[in-house]
Scaffold this active site. Structure first.
Site, PDB file in Angstrom:
ATOM      1  N   ILE A  85     -24.176 -20.956   6.383  1.00  0.00           N
ATOM      2  CA  ILE A  85     -24.766 -20.545   7.656  1.00  0.00           C
ATOM      3  C   ILE A  85     -23.686 -20.355   8.715  1.00  0.00           C
ATOM      4  CG2 ILE A  85     -26.948 -21.674   7.078  1.00  0.00           C
ATOM      5  CD1 ILE A  85     -26.280 -23.817   9.149  1.00  0.00           C
ATOM      6  N   CYS A  86     -23.942 -19.435   9.620  1.00  0.00           N
ATOM      7  CA  CYS A  86     -22.991 -19.115  10.684  1.00  0.00           C
ATOM      8  C   CYS A  86     -23.172 -20.096  11.842  1.00  0.00           C
ATOM      9  CB  CYS A  86     -23.226 -17.683  11.165  1.00  0.00           C
ATOM     10  SG  CYS A  86     -22.158 -17.217  12.526  1.00  0.00           S
ATOM     11  N   LEU A  87     -22.120 -20.871  12.100  1.00  0.00           N
ATOM     12  CA  LEU A  87     -22.146 -21.831  13.202  1.00  0.00           C
ATOM     13  C   LEU A  87     -20.994 -21.607  14.171  1.00  0.00           C
ATOM     14  CD1 LEU A  87     -22.928 -25.097  11.200  1.00  0.00           C
ATOM     15  CD2 LEU A  87     -24.509 -23.762  12.584  1.00  0.00           C
TER      16      LEU A  87
ATOM     17  N   LYS B 238     -26.891 -13.901   9.962  1.00  0.00           N
ATOM     18  CA  LYS B 238     -26.256 -15.127  10.468  1.00  0.00           C
ATOM     19  C   LYS B 238     -25.880 -16.058   9.322  1.00  0.00           C
ATOM     20  CE  LYS B 238     -28.111 -14.825  15.018  1.00  0.00           C
ATOM     21  NZ  LYS B 238     -29.465 -14.595  15.408  1.00  0.00           N
TER      22      LYS B 238
END
Length: 167
Positions: free
Chosen positions: A115-117, A108
């Protein structure tokens, strides 16, 4: 949005009014004032709730942000550097928070430790432009990401507490 507690926290963060980014010079100064006021209120609320978990500061122009965040797991404090740049298309485009120390340690995350949002946070941000700001990014982006990812990384042995590493 998530649960009732998250809604309550977010409802206590002041919304922003100025729709301006770094290219907007004078309006950007006004937007930065609103950002700082919102961040200060959020940090104060967190401290009052015994939930203090990050520090942020910016360069003079307010376009590059950096600081520390921490996560408490099994009474141990895990601390990480964080950084992000304000996109030129801000506030339409949300900043991408990087936790460089965790780069490559979780699926992620994008290259460079960002970071993956995309799935949960970015649609929410898009619906709330220009009301959402950096305090909302922390509350609805980084906070939930840490709450999910850090315990998982600890359980898998990918990260260890610094005191355990020194023994």
């Amino acid at each position: 949005m998530a649960d009732e507690a998250t809604r309550r926290v977010v409802s206590e963060i002041p919304v922003l009014k100025t729709n301006a980014g770094p290219r907007d010079r004078e309006l950007w100064v006004q937007r930065l004032k609103e950002e700082y006021q919102s961040l200060i209120r959020y940090v104060e609320n967190n401290k009052n709730a015994d939930n203090d978990w990050f520090r942020l500061e910016s360069n003079k122009e307010g376009t590059r942000w950096f600081g520390k965040c921490w996560y408490i797991h099994d009474l141990l404090k895990y601390e990480f550097d964080i950084e992000f740049d304000i996109p030129i298309t801000y506030p339409t485009t949300a900043p991408e928070i990087a936790v460089p120390e965790l780069d490559g340690k979780t699926a992620k995350m994008y290259r460079g430790g960002k970071i993956c949002l995309t799935d949960h946070f970015k649609p929410l941000w898009a619906r709330n432009v220009p009301k959402f700001g950096l305090a909302h990014l922390m509350a609805l982006g980084l906070g939930p990401w840490l709450a999910v990812e850090i315990p998982d990384l600890i359980q898998k042995g990918v990260i260890q507490h610094k005191e355990k590493c020194n023994q």
